[in-house]
Design an enzyme around this catalytic site. Structure first.
Site, PDB file in Angstrom:
ATOM      1  N   ASP A 198       3.770  -0.145   1.158  1.00  0.00           N
ATOM      2  CA  ASP A 198       3.363  -1.523   0.896  1.00  0.00           C
ATOM      3  C   ASP A 198       2.795  -1.536  -0.514  1.00  0.00           C
ATOM      4  O   ASP A 198       1.617  -1.254  -0.731  1.00  0.00           O
ATOM      5  CB  ASP A 198       2.318  -1.965   1.921  1.00  0.00           C
ATOM      6  CG  ASP A 198       1.845  -3.386   1.685  1.00  0.00           C
ATOM      7  OD1 ASP A 198       2.654  -4.217   1.237  1.00  0.00           O
ATOM      8  OD2 ASP A 198       0.661  -3.665   1.955  1.00  0.00           O
ATOM      9  N   GLU A 207       8.303  -2.841   1.194  1.00  0.00           N
ATOM     10  CA  GLU A 207       8.262  -4.281   1.375  1.00  0.00           C
ATOM     11  C   GLU A 207       8.709  -4.961   0.090  1.00  0.00           C
ATOM     12  O   GLU A 207       8.365  -4.517  -1.005  1.00  0.00           O
ATOM     13  CB  GLU A 207       6.850  -4.710   1.753  1.00  0.00           C
ATOM     14  CG  GLU A 207       6.774  -6.107   2.304  1.00  0.00           C
ATOM     15  CD  GLU A 207       5.445  -6.393   2.960  1.00  0.00           C
ATOM     16  OE1 GLU A 207       5.415  -6.467   4.192  1.00  0.00           O
ATOM     17  OE2 GLU A 207       4.450  -6.529   2.235  1.00  0.00           O
ATOM     18  N   ASP A 258      -3.585  -2.333   4.246  1.00  0.00           N
ATOM     19  CA  ASP A 258      -2.434  -1.905   3.433  1.00  0.00           C
ATOM     20  C   ASP A 258      -1.675  -0.786   4.129  1.00  0.00           C
ATOM     21  O   ASP A 258      -0.438  -0.763   4.127  1.00  0.00           O
ATOM     22  CB  ASP A 258      -2.893  -1.463   2.039  1.00  0.00           C
ATOM     23  CG  ASP A 258      -3.540  -2.595   1.265  1.00  0.00           C
ATOM     24  OD1 ASP A 258      -2.874  -3.626   1.073  1.00  0.00           O
ATOM     25  OD2 ASP A 258      -4.713  -2.453   0.871  1.00  0.00           O
TER      26      ASP A 258
END
Length: 161
Positions: free
Chosen positions: A7, A67, A139
């Site tokens: 991420d 992502e 996160d």
């Protein structure tokens, strides 16, 4: 297969490592890579790259997933996120990993069942899917969700082949 979920973020990049054996998923590790907010941008990007290189060397994942960038109201924040994401993608490619890329809504759909889930719902479902896991913040939870999404898509691709 060991899957590294990422991420990306300039301040904090979450990471999560899972093992996928067929439909069984198990947690291996997770954490956050932080850069010094007072350092110049090029130094922060270089530091992120060095930390990712060490992470990949330590864990030797077979695959990675990241992502995609979502556009928010602050163009400057979006640009910094995109630069960090570029470092993440380049680092994984340099390590010889093929990287799956997923929109945040697709990750949420795969893990929670709805693309409009909030961070707490994602964190809760990751905890249920990987029981006994201590998750190092939102996160890391998002990174584990990205890895889970990638595992599901790889399994679907194998079934379809």
């Amino acid at each position: 297969m060991l899957i590294l979920g990422l991420d990306p973020g300039l301040g904090t990049t979450g990471w999560g490592l899972i093992e996928a054996n067929g439909n069984r998923l198990s947690h291996r590790a997770n954490g956050r890579l932080k850069t010094d907010t007072s350092a110049p941008l090029p130094n922060r990007l270089a530091h992120l790259d060095m930390m990712l290189t060490a992470l990949v060397a330590d864990h030797a994942p077979a695959a990675a997933a990241c992502e995609e960038v979502f556009v928010n109201a602050n163009a400057q924040s979006t640009l910094k996120l995109a630069q960090a994401r570029g470092v993440v993608l380049a680092n994984a490619a340099r390590a010889g990993l093929i990287v799956g890329e997923y929109a945040p809504t697709l990750v949420k759909q795969a893990v929670v069942g709805t693309g409009r889930a909030d961070k707490a719902q994602v964190h809760g479902m990751v905890s249920r899917l990987l029981p006994g896991t201590t998750i190092d913040g939102p996160d890391a939870a998002d990174a584990l969700a990205v890895a889970i999404c990638h595992a599901h898509h790889l399994a679907s691709a194998r079934r379809g082949a």
